[in-house]
Motif scaffolding. Structure first.
Motif, short mmCIF file in Angstrom:
data_model
loop_
_atom_site.label_atom_id
_atom_site.label_comp_id
_atom_site.label_asym_id
_atom_site.label_seq_id
_atom_site.Cartn_x
_atom_site.Cartn_y
_atom_site.Cartn_z
N PHE A 64 0.81 -1.21 0.00
CA PHE A 64 0.00 0.00 0.00
C PHE A 64 0.85 1.27 0.00
O PHE A 64 1.92 1.31 0.59
N GLU A 65 0.34 2.28 -0.64
CA GLU A 65 1.01 3.58 -0.66
C GLU A 65 0.92 4.24 0.72
O GLU A 65 0.06 3.90 1.53
N GLY A 66 1.78 5.23 0.94
CA GLY A 66 1.76 5.95 2.20
C GLY A 66 1.20 7.35 2.05
O GLY A 66 0.69 7.73 1.00
N ILE A 67 1.34 8.12 3.12
CA ILE A 67 0.82 9.48 3.13
C ILE A 67 1.83 10.40 3.79
O ILE A 67 2.53 10.02 4.73
N ASP A 68 1.91 11.62 3.30
CA ASP A 68 2.73 12.64 3.93
C ASP A 68 1.86 13.46 4.88
O ASP A 68 0.80 13.95 4.49
N ALA A 69 2.30 13.59 6.10
CA ALA A 69 1.58 14.38 7.09
C ALA A 69 2.59 14.99 8.05
O ALA A 69 3.74 14.58 8.11
N VAL A 70 2.14 15.96 8.79
CA VAL A 70 3.00 16.64 9.76
C VAL A 70 2.72 16.06 11.14
O VAL A 70 1.64 16.26 11.70
N LYS A 71 3.67 15.31 11.66
CA LYS A 71 3.49 14.69 12.97
C LYS A 71 3.41 15.77 14.04
O LYS A 71 4.31 16.60 14.18
N ASP A 72 2.28 15.78 14.77
CA ASP A 72 2.04 16.76 15.83
C ASP A 72 2.17 18.19 15.31
O ASP A 72 2.61 19.10 16.03
N GLY A 73 1.77 18.40 14.06
CA GLY A 73 1.83 19.74 13.48
C GLY A 73 0.84 20.69 14.12
O GLY A 73 -0.07 20.28 14.85
N PRO A 74 0.98 21.97 13.85
CA PRO A 74 0.08 22.96 14.44
C PRO A 74 -1.34 22.80 13.92
O PRO A 74 -1.55 22.54 12.73
N LEU A 75 -2.30 22.94 14.78
CA LEU A 75 -3.71 22.83 14.42
C LEU A 75 -4.19 24.14 13.81
O LEU A 75 -3.98 25.22 14.38
N ARG A 76 -4.83 24.06 12.68
CA ARG A 76 -5.37 25.25 12.03
C ARG A 76 -6.46 25.87 12.91
O ARG A 76 -7.35 25.16 13.40
N PRO A 77 -6.44 27.16 13.16
CA PRO A 77 -7.45 27.79 14.02
C PRO A 77 -8.85 27.65 13.44
O PRO A 77 -9.04 27.48 12.23
N GLY A 78 -9.84 27.72 14.32
CA GLY A 78 -11.23 27.68 13.89
C GLY A 78 -11.99 26.55 14.55
O GLY A 78 -11.45 25.78 15.35
N LYS A 79 -13.28 26.47 14.25
CA LYS A 79 -14.14 25.39 14.71
C LYS A 79 -14.28 24.36 13.60
O LYS A 79 -14.62 24.70 12.47
#
Length: 338
Positions: A64-79
């Motif tokens: 299976f292919e993988g994914i790029d993500a930011v480990k413990d990255g900043p949460l985008r503001p908002g609801k």
């Protein structure tokens, strides 16, 4: 619901993973939630919109292919809406990671956990047949997320259950559908599709307590909408409970699904559902088309464990199926859940 062979696959398959091109703006965090009252530990991954950072590749292997993500990255503001993703029989949190990443990129907070008794390496036909533990887990996860570090970023009016296969049953149970296991026994006496064959040896072991627990009301009012992808046990829901479902619900079937064929599992029940329950079908989808994208050469690797079915799409394009499913989910939520 999947064939028993999934329980015996090589370690790389017991860690089923997502597949898609790299997605920008997705953060990922790990969490462990302990339900002391029920004695259950849920290992979860949380996907959320992020404003960026150094990305890493997660969950890639030979199949299976993988994914790029930011480990413990900043949460985008908002609801943001909260999605609780629920895996299928012998599955795990990775099975719908492609969907989790898309939902997060589009502004959702997504929680997906492994559910003991139903997950890879830990599921048996007997444990999965006693399915009500997963929707109870989902309610616990929703409560934990609403009190977690993400609490100020979650819109409590937009809490959605999204489940696949067994998880689809759970999503419907959270909306109020109640399971009649006697009805399921009768159904499997007349039908021998793959899901019934999977449970065949476990059905005689059902007890009066199991029948009572299966029929309990698992409705959780914190969930404001539900999506059930190729859901199990629809044929065994009580008539009264499906007529009483009050929240918006989307059921999605696969036209080539041989595990849970829509013709026997869904079509006979659709006239009984209220107008707030919608059904869509993807003609080219098999049961496993809703899982990760498979790499070239995956079938050869899976053949060593007689598990080619996981990556067999019978001439259909799995990426296109994913796109169609995501379109259906977004249209449904936009039109019915604010």
């Amino acid at each position: 619901m999947k064939r028993p062979a999934l329980c015996t696959l090589l370690p790389f398959l017991l860690c089923l993973i997502w597949s898609a091109p790299a997605l920008a703006g997705v953060g990922m965090a790990e969490a462990v939630f302990k339900d002391a009252q029920r004695g259950r530990t849920l290992k979860a991954h949380i996907w959320y919109p992020s404003d960026g950072g150094p990305a890493a590749r997660f969950a890639e292997n030979a199949v299976f292919e993988g994914i790029d993500a930011v480990k413990d990255g900043p949460l985008r503001p908002g609801k943001h809406p909260l999605y609780v993703l629920l895996h299928g029989t012998t599955g795990n949190w990775r099975n719908l990671s492609w969907l989790a990443a898309r939902l997060a990129e589009d502004g959702g907070v997504v929680c997906a956990a492994d559910h003991p008794g139903y997950t890879s390496g830990d599921a048996t036909p007997a444990s999965v047949l006693r399915a009500w533990g997963q929707p109870l887990d989902a309610g616990f996860l929703a409560g934990e997320m609403l009190h977690s570090r993400f609490r100020d970023a979650i819109d409590p009016a937009k809490v959605f259950a999204v489940g696949y296969s067994l998880g689809g049953y759970s999503a419907l149970a959270l909306a109020g559908a109640r399971l009649d296991l006697r009805r399921y026994v009768a159904f499997c006496a007349e039908n021998q599709d793959r899901s019934c064959r999977y449970f065949q040896a476990a059905l005689p072991g059902l007890t009066e307590q199991d029948f009572a627990e299966g029929a309990q009301d698992l409705r959780d009012k914190r969930f404001t909408a539900a999506v059930a992808i190729a859901p199990g046990f629809v044929e065994a829901f009580t008539d009264q409970s499906i007529k009483a479902i009050a929240i918006p619900v989307l059921i999605v079937g696969g036209g080539k699904d041989q595990n849970i064929p829509p013709s026997t599992h869904f079509y006979p029940r659709l006239p009984e559902f209220p107008r707030n329950v919608f059904y869509r079908e993807i003609p080219g989808a098999s049961h496993f088309s809703f899982m990760q994208i498979c790499k070239p050469g995956a079938l050869k690797i899976l053949a060593e464990e007689d598990a080619e079915f996981v990556c067999m799409d019978y001439g259909s394009d799995r990426r296109a199926i994913h796109d169609r499913l995501y379109q259906y989910i977004q249209e449904f939520l936009r039109q019915n859940a604010g």
